[in-house]
Write an enzyme that holds these catalytic residues in place. Sequence first.
Site, PDB file in Angstrom:
ATOM      1  N   GLU A  36       8.546  17.014  14.559  1.00  0.00           N
ATOM      2  CA  GLU A  36       8.979  16.955  13.106  1.00  0.00           C
ATOM      3  C   GLU A  36       8.279  17.938  12.204  1.00  0.00           C
ATOM      4  O   GLU A  36       6.860  17.771  11.926  1.00  0.00           O
ATOM      5  CB  GLU A  36       8.958  15.549  12.743  1.00  0.00           C
TER       6      GLU A  36
ATOM      7  N   CYS B  33      13.539  11.713   6.592  1.00  0.00           N
ATOM      8  CA  CYS B  33      13.151  11.467   7.818  1.00  0.00           C
ATOM      9  C   CYS B  33      14.637  11.823   8.551  1.00  0.00           C
ATOM     10  O   CYS B  33      14.848  12.028   9.771  1.00  0.00           O
ATOM     11  CB  CYS B  33      12.946   9.970   7.910  1.00  0.00           C
TER      12      CYS B  33
ATOM     13  N   LYS C  78       0.727  -1.139  -0.022  1.00  0.00           N
ATOM     14  CA  LYS C  78       0.243   0.138   0.105  1.00  0.00           C
ATOM     15  C   LYS C  78       0.891   1.206   0.055  1.00  0.00           C
ATOM     16  O   LYS C  78       1.614   1.498   0.942  1.00  0.00           O
ATOM     17  CB  LYS C  78      -0.817   0.105   1.164  1.00  0.00           C
TER      18      LYS C  78
ATOM     19  N   GLU D 276       9.388   2.074  10.994  1.00  0.00           N
ATOM     20  CA  GLU D 276      10.302   2.902  10.904  1.00  0.00           C
ATOM     21  C   GLU D 276       9.670   4.243  10.940  1.00  0.00           C
ATOM     22  O   GLU D 276       8.894   4.603   9.878  1.00  0.00           O
ATOM     23  CB  GLU D 276      11.136   2.803   9.649  1.00  0.00           C
TER      24      GLU D 276
HETATM   25  P1  NAD Z   1       2.458   9.141   6.634  1.00  0.00           P
HETATM   26  O1  NAD Z   1       2.884   8.346   8.071  1.00  0.00           O
HETATM   27  O2  NAD Z   1       1.595  10.057   6.658  1.00  0.00           O
HETATM   28  O3  NAD Z   1       2.193   7.976   5.633  1.00  0.00           O
HETATM   29  C1  NAD Z   1       2.905   6.634   5.414  1.00  0.00           C
HETATM   30  C2  NAD Z   1       1.861   5.760   4.820  1.00  0.00           C
HETATM   31  O4  NAD Z   1       0.966   5.270   5.798  1.00  0.00           O
HETATM   32  C3  NAD Z   1       1.093   6.070   3.756  1.00  0.00           C
HETATM   33  O5  NAD Z   1       1.058   4.985   2.775  1.00  0.00           O
HETATM   34  C4  NAD Z   1      -0.186   6.399   4.183  1.00  0.00           C
HETATM   35  O6  NAD Z   1      -1.264   6.361   3.274  1.00  0.00           O
HETATM   36  C5  NAD Z   1      -0.250   5.265   5.235  1.00  0.00           C
HETATM   37  N1  NAD Z   1      -1.406   5.565   6.445  1.00  0.00           N
HETATM   38  C6  NAD Z   1      -1.798   6.952   6.776  1.00  0.00           C
HETATM   39  N2  NAD Z   1      -2.777   6.850   7.499  1.00  0.00           N
HETATM   40  C7  NAD Z   1      -2.707   5.353   8.040  1.00  0.00           C
HETATM   41  C8  NAD Z   1      -3.481   4.766   8.963  1.00  0.00           C
HETATM   42  N3  NAD Z   1      -4.405   5.304   9.436  1.00  0.00           N
HETATM   43  N4  NAD Z   1      -3.388   3.240   8.520  1.00  0.00           N
HETATM   44  C9  NAD Z   1      -2.702   2.601   7.968  1.00  0.00           C
HETATM   45  N5  NAD Z   1      -1.810   3.376   6.981  1.00  0.00           N
HETATM   46  C10 NAD Z   1      -1.953   4.766   6.977  1.00  0.00           C
HETATM   47  O7  NAD Z   1       3.938   9.363   6.144  1.00  0.00           O
HETATM   48  P2  NAD Z   1       4.045  10.127   4.994  1.00  0.00           P
HETATM   49  O8  NAD Z   1       3.915  11.604   4.926  1.00  0.00           O
HETATM   50  O9  NAD Z   1       4.032   9.355   3.719  1.00  0.00           O
HETATM   51  O10 NAD Z   1       5.857  10.228   5.063  1.00  0.00           O
HETATM   52  C11 NAD Z   1       6.713  11.309   5.794  1.00  0.00           C
HETATM   53  C12 NAD Z   1       7.003  10.730   7.280  1.00  0.00           C
HETATM   54  O11 NAD Z   1       7.590   9.248   6.984  1.00  0.00           O
HETATM   55  C13 NAD Z   1       8.036  11.449   7.891  1.00  0.00           C
HETATM   56  O12 NAD Z   1       7.373  11.436   9.299  1.00  0.00           O
HETATM   57  C14 NAD Z   1       9.247  10.765   7.912  1.00  0.00           C
HETATM   58  O13 NAD Z   1      10.262  10.942   8.871  1.00  0.00           O
HETATM   59  C15 NAD Z   1       9.035   9.481   7.824  1.00  0.00           C
HETATM   60  N6  NAD Z   1       9.851   8.381   7.202  1.00  0.00           N
HETATM   61  C16 NAD Z   1      10.676   7.648   7.994  1.00  0.00           C
HETATM   62  C17 NAD Z   1      11.635   6.777   7.244  1.00  0.00           C
HETATM   63  C18 NAD Z   1      12.465   6.024   8.152  1.00  0.00           C
HETATM   64  O14 NAD Z   1      13.323   5.110   7.695  1.00  0.00           O
HETATM   65  N7  NAD Z   1      12.728   6.058   9.592  1.00  0.00           N
HETATM   66  C19 NAD Z   1      11.979   6.856   5.898  1.00  0.00           C
HETATM   67  C20 NAD Z   1      11.267   7.757   5.205  1.00  0.00           C
HETATM   68  C21 NAD Z   1      10.206   8.622   5.671  1.00  0.00           C
END
Ligand code: NAD
Length: 517
Positions: A412, A315, A200, A281
């Site tokens: 963040e 991130c 997803k 993560e």
């Molecule tokens: P997000 O948490 O908004 O979304 C991530 C994924 O989760 C998307 O596919 C989204 O559709 C899904 N999602 C959203 N709500 C959900 C729910 N209730 N249940 C299940 N899935 C759900 O994050 P984003 O905006 O896509 O990415 C940015 C974030 O990701 C930042 O916080 C960044 O720091 C983090 N990030 C972390 C790493 C790491 O390796 N630690 C790497 C990249 C990004």
Amino acid sequence: MNEPLTDFSRPAHRAAFQEAIRQVRGSLGKSYPFLIGNQRISGRRTLWRENPSHRKERVGQITLGDSSHAEMALTQCEETASLWARVPIAERARILQRAADLLKERRFELAAWEVLEVGKPWVEADADVVEAIDSLRYYAEEMLRWTEETRIGQVPGERNLYRREPLGPGVVISPWNFPLAIPAGMTGAALVTGNTLVLKPAEQSSIVDFHLVELLLKAGIPPGVVNLLHGLGPEVGDALVRSPRVRWIAFTGSKEVGLRIIERSAVTPPGQGWVKRVIAEMGGKNAIIVDRDADLDEAVLGVAASAFGYQGQKCSACSRVILLKEIERRFLERLIETARSLPVGPAEEPGTVIGPMVDQEALSRVRRYIELGKKEGGLAFEGDVPDRLDGYFAGPAIFTGVSPRARIAQEEIFGPVLATLRASSFDEAIEIANGVPYALTGGVYSRSPAHIEQAKERFRAGNLYINRKITGAVVGRQPFGGLGLSGAGQKAGGPDTLLQFLQGRTITENTLRHGIE
Ligand code: NAD
């Protein structure tokens, strides 16, 4: 061997990349179904994705799935699970290698899709595709270190076998900011270990991920073993997480969503005969300490690259810089001049360093934090956005004199907003660095061996970098992942990653039958 990054100083490479962007632009505006088993499913519920550099340019239209599609996809995972688990390790690894080769053949094309779909400037898009290639190769090689079955702890009269078996059907939920590297990594690790899955992807990067899944299928992953389901996180993502048919969830994204997933998946409804394994993560609020004896030229460049690369939408990005008071003024003068020199522009222009935010929501969030920052600290610099631009642009912003407890120093932001904080001693600098619930990346610029040792011992970060920038971890060289509320996993691109997708089984046989061995 890691794939080299493209050297864009060579005219031939620049011309080839321009051409890739031109060709991808020629195929914008198409519809993208999702992929379940052998079916390509298109529906009436769709979402248009626009180019973040040019709001009016439509990149493509994705079909959105719902909870019934989640169940359909999980049925495919269940039906293919035992077959895929029995495919020999060497064959699964070979398919992953082939996927890496296919990615390599198409690396400029896929990077061009990233430029247009998520607004990555050239070098950032290239690096993401390279990381995806590296991840697939690395996990294939790692898997080959293991056999299906190992004999351990041998004593006369007893045979002990240890097997590492796949967990079964699971879900990969990925973010948009590394649109190939992260889903390719999580998906590749899960597949090579013999699991079946539904990917997803994030709503903002669904087209790039459509290409990724097509490529995995072409490489030889059987349909149904990998399934792609586009959709809204709180709808389809949540339905997948809660389904009692799911055995594991590999999530990368924000802390808020990650913690919700951990909570939801802890519920074990009747009929679910296992505890779900969650790899999460999450985000970061990463700090770089600049010591009083640091090489300021190096430190300025490292901080600027870490804070403003891909507009701070990493991130691993630096969002706090902790300055020893003796060098604060000199460092800030140079940092501001460096930030001023970074060209803001559309991601497809080769000279662009600061491209757009990924969408309107991200832009509004950054603007809100800049307003908040003006109350919490001093706005020392805010980059101009040229009038000709019609995308989601925000110039970089630098705040000075920020208190460690201020919201812009704790939360963040995920944009090009940097809080600078003052410390009177190196001890205090470490204390400030550790004073957030996140612990993903961190950095120190110092010439003092004693301070470097102190940082190695006390600076809480999953990835600590000394005298270099804090972004750009390389697969196999810098296994990546956070501590604290930045992550609950064994790191990506490292020696323990695959173990998360396996379960051990021990078989002990008494071989002393009637006294005869
Ligand atoms: P997000 O948490 O908004 O979304 C991530 C994924 O989760 C998307 O596919 C989204 O559709 C899904 N999602 C959203 N709500 C959900 C729910 N209730 N249940 C299940 N899935 C759900 O994050 P984003 O905006 O896509 O990415 C940015 C974030 O990701 C930042 O916080 C960044 O720091 C983090 N990030 C972390 C790493 C790491 O390796 N630690 C790497 C990249 C990004």
